[in-house]
Scaffold this active site. Structure first.
Site, PDB file in Angstrom:
ATOM      1  CG  HIS A  18      -1.916  -1.015   1.374  1.00  0.00           C
ATOM      2  ND1 HIS A  18      -2.106  -1.743   2.523  1.00  0.00           N
ATOM      3  CD2 HIS A  18      -2.841  -1.470   0.484  1.00  0.00           C
ATOM      4  CE1 HIS A  18      -3.108  -2.593   2.349  1.00  0.00           C
ATOM      5  NE2 HIS A  18      -3.566  -2.453   1.128  1.00  0.00           N
ATOM      6  CE  LYS A  42     -10.568  -7.895   1.536  1.00  0.00           C
ATOM      7  NZ  LYS A  42      -9.485  -6.950   1.209  1.00  0.00           N
ATOM      8  NE  ARG A  95      -2.160  -7.345  -4.240  1.00  0.00           N
ATOM      9  CZ  ARG A  95      -2.913  -7.704  -3.205  1.00  0.00           C
ATOM     10  NH1 ARG A  95      -2.358  -7.868  -2.035  1.00  0.00           N
ATOM     11  NH2 ARG A  95      -4.213  -7.903  -3.336  1.00  0.00           N
ATOM     12  CB  SER A 132      -4.386  -6.433   4.588  1.00  0.00           C
ATOM     13  OG  SER A 132      -3.951  -5.177   4.154  1.00  0.00           O
TER      14      SER A 132
HETATM   15  O1  PNS Z   1      -8.538  -3.121   0.474  1.00  0.00           O
HETATM   16  P1  PNS Z   1      -9.784  -3.724  -0.121  1.00  0.00           P
HETATM   17  O2  PNS Z   1     -10.569  -4.472   0.938  1.00  0.00           O
HETATM   18  O3  PNS Z   1      -9.514  -4.598  -1.318  1.00  0.00           O
HETATM   19  O4  PNS Z   1     -10.690  -2.481  -0.620  1.00  0.00           O
HETATM   20  C1  PNS Z   1     -11.948  -2.696  -1.244  1.00  0.00           C
HETATM   21  C2  PNS Z   1     -12.805  -1.437  -1.151  1.00  0.00           C
HETATM   22  C3  PNS Z   1     -12.966  -1.031   0.317  1.00  0.00           C
HETATM   23  C4  PNS Z   1     -12.120  -0.313  -1.911  1.00  0.00           C
HETATM   24  C5  PNS Z   1     -14.195  -1.749  -1.765  1.00  0.00           C
HETATM   25  O5  PNS Z   1     -14.797  -2.766  -1.010  1.00  0.00           O
HETATM   26  C6  PNS Z   1     -15.100  -0.519  -1.834  1.00  0.00           C
HETATM   27  O6  PNS Z   1     -15.013   0.252  -2.771  1.00  0.00           O
HETATM   28  N1  PNS Z   1     -15.978  -0.337  -0.811  1.00  0.00           N
HETATM   29  C7  PNS Z   1     -16.869   0.823  -0.764  1.00  0.00           C
HETATM   30  C8  PNS Z   1     -18.325   0.422  -1.048  1.00  0.00           C
HETATM   31  C9  PNS Z   1     -18.794   0.860  -2.441  1.00  0.00           C
HETATM   32  O7  PNS Z   1     -18.763   2.025  -2.788  1.00  0.00           O
HETATM   33  N2  PNS Z   1     -19.234  -0.127  -3.241  1.00  0.00           N
HETATM   34  C10 PNS Z   1     -19.809   0.064  -4.563  1.00  0.00           C
HETATM   35  C11 PNS Z   1     -18.846   0.386  -5.694  1.00  0.00           C
HETATM   36  S1  PNS Z   1     -17.717  -0.849  -6.122  1.00  0.00           S
END
Ligand code: PNS
Length: 166
Positions: A18, A42, A95, A132
């Protein structure tokens, strides 16, 4: 108009992967928001406030240059936050092809919802194996997480500098 971007993620905890993306994205924008947000898929280890504090510490320790703001967002869509702070771009680290497959539909939906574009940065090969979830697992089973995370994270998850296993 200032160029503003958001790097969203669970950051549970922030990893060296990150941090690499934050360092490389910061000079590309006038302001970069690093946003701790909820991933409905998660279960969380660390509370939001601690994830924010660890990100702030890691970014300061790494000497990241530029206007970098760490924030959190727990209600509503990610793009609602983007609209609120005037961000036109989301930045995501990629990645592997698995990441690309996972991220592509989200990038399309976020553009549909609010016209927010997603910029993918390819992760540094030195940290492309780091996640993570892997860090949480190694820490829970008593392995040494120091090669994968900023110092501040290792100090919280493995105080005393030693893996938890006795
Ligand atoms: O680090 P991560 O867990 O891979 O991040 C994923 C994350 C938090 C970026 C994704 O789950 C997210 O965008 N959550 C916000 C909810 C949202 O807006 N969802 C709809 C559009 S995809």
């Amino acid at each position: 108009m200032p160029r503003v971007a958001v790097i969203p993620g669970s950051f549970d905890p922030v990893t060296l992967g990150h941090l690499d993306i934050v360092k490389r994205a910061a000079p590309l924008f006038d302001r970069l928001h690093v946003l701790v947000t909820h991933n409905p898929g998660k279960a969380a280890l660390l509370p939001f406030t601690q994830r924010v504090a660890l990100l702030e510490q890691a970014i300061a320790d790494a000497g990241v240059e530029g206007d970098v703001v760490v924030d959190s967002w727990s209600v509503g869509l990610l793009v609602d936050y983007c609209v609120e702070v005037g961000a036109q771009v989301l930045v995501k680290g990629i990645r592997s092809s698995t990441d690309a497959e996972y991220e592509t539909p989200m990038a399309i939906v976020n553009r549909d919802l609010a016209g927010v574009e997603t910029l993918f940065l390819i992760g540094d090969p030195g940290t492309s194996h780091v996640s993570s979830s892997l860090v949480r697992q190694v820490a829970a089973l008593g392995g040494d997480i120091r090669p994968y995370v900023p110092r501040a994270v290792a100090e919280v998850l493995q105080p005393g500098g030693r893996p938890a296993r006795g």
